[in-house]
Design an enzyme around this catalytic site. Structure first.
Site: not given
Ligand code: ASP
Length: 342
Positions: A15, A59-61, A92, A277, A279
């Site tokens: 982003t 996009d980091s996904s 992300d 964990t 947590c």
């Molecule tokens: N979906 C975006 C990413 O991780 C969100 C961000 O940039 O913070 O690439």
């Protein structure tokens, strides 16, 4: 500061590098030629800033081990030319990439500061401007010509975290990250206050980029009612070498016999089981309760207070480095880059 400071900004996507097209209102990646229009203040820094842009921007996904290797290679190749690196990255999966780089960059003696934003840099209320400027300032900080933060860190919302200790915990707040088990490396206010005694010390050795990662790992997250079939299917994943067992509380799991039998069978087949964990804070204490004593007995390895992000990338790095299984088990219980408290 002594002499000229050179910073390399590596733009990977996310982003932060977006601007809103005034006509269509759609978000599109910004060209760095016009970055100074959004951040004219950058010209006032007493340093030279160069840019390296990934193509395609991600996009980091969509980040994965091949991307980690590409990023480590860029830093390795440019290492001698720059005093510090600022990585613009989607938030992300930033904690995974920062953790991976912390393991891959052995003998790192310069700052590698990850940052991003929740709102695009081209929007009026963006948090990207402040995150970017703070990161540049931190990457340039030196004392007696030695970098103040010679490690992989994440700078977000006026806080500097050790990269391999963080997790993204909020999808909306500007303060998106948390590091419950390790204090902040620095806090940004009127002054940037560095917690010097918590920051890794440089060893002045030559950087070594370790770029073989093994992806044959998985995560088995426990929940009350998890079925025998589900556990068995995961543990029979093809070519599986290690499993992060995300347990309850201080490392606890059901004592039901079929569960222990499945784990025992996997361990017999040479699969490493790493107890981490669910947590966000606190540590695994194998054997504290009856519900973890059984795991201990069959040879499950305790991950102390390591994050899942760090555990995933540490396993990829260790399995890829060609160590014997015994050494890997030992190193999983050793802090290599400040990622765990043993
Ligand atoms: N979906 C975006 C990413 O991780 C969100 C961000 O940039 O913070 O690439």
């Amino acid at each position: 500061m002594i002499g000229q400071t050179n910073i390399l900004v590596i733009y990977t996507g996310g982003t932060i590098g977006m601007v809103q097209d005034p006509k269509t209102m759609a978000l599109r990646p910004l060209s760095f030629d016009i970055l100074y229009k959004y951040l004219p203040v950058l010209e006032n820094f007493n340093c030279t800033i160069d840019f390296y842009t990934f193509e395609p921007l991600l996009d980091s996904s969509n980040m994965n081990p091949s991307f980690y290797i590409h990023l480590a290679t860029v830093i390795e190749e440019k290492y001698e030319d720059y005093d510090g690196f600022v990585i613009l990255h989607g938030s992300d999966t930033m904690a995974y990439t920062a953790s991976a780089l912390s393991f891959m960059l052995e003998n790192l003696n310069k700052p590698v500061i990850f940052t991003g934003s929740q709102l695009p840099i081209g929007m009026v209320r963006t948090d990207g401007r402040e995150n970017f400027i703070n990161s540049i300032e931190i990457a340039t900080a030196k004392e007696y010509d030695t970098p103040v933060v010679p490690e992989v860190a994440i700078c977000f919302e006026n806080k500097l975290y050790r990269g391999n200790r963080t997790s993204k915990f909020n999808a909306e707040h500007f303060g998106a990250f948390v590091s419950v088990n390790y204090p902040l490396l620095a806090e940004v206010g009127v002054h940037i206050k560095y917690n010097q005694n918590l920051i890794l010390k440089p060893n002045f050795k030559k950087l070594k980029a370790l770029k073989t990662l093994d992806e044959n790992i998985t995560i088995l997250k426990l929940f009350p009612g998890i079925s025998s079939q589900a556990v068995e299917a995961i543990l029979h994943t093809k070519d599986l070498k290690a499993v992060i067992l995300e347990t309850f509380g201080s490392g606890n799991a059901p004592t039901i016999p079929w569960f222990i039998d499945h784990l025992q069978d996997a361990i017999t087949r040479g699969i490493i089981i790493y107890n981490v964990t669910q947590c966000k804070g606190g540590t695994v204490e194998m054997g504290k309760y009856e519900t973890s004593a059984g795991l201990n007995k069959i040879g499950v390895i305790g991950g102390y207070d390591i994050t899942t992000e760090s555990a995933v990338t540490k396993l990829m790095y260790l399995l890829g480095s060609g160590y014997s299984q015994e050494s890997i088990k030992q190193l999983l219980q050793t802090s290599l880059r400040g990622e765990m408290t043993v």
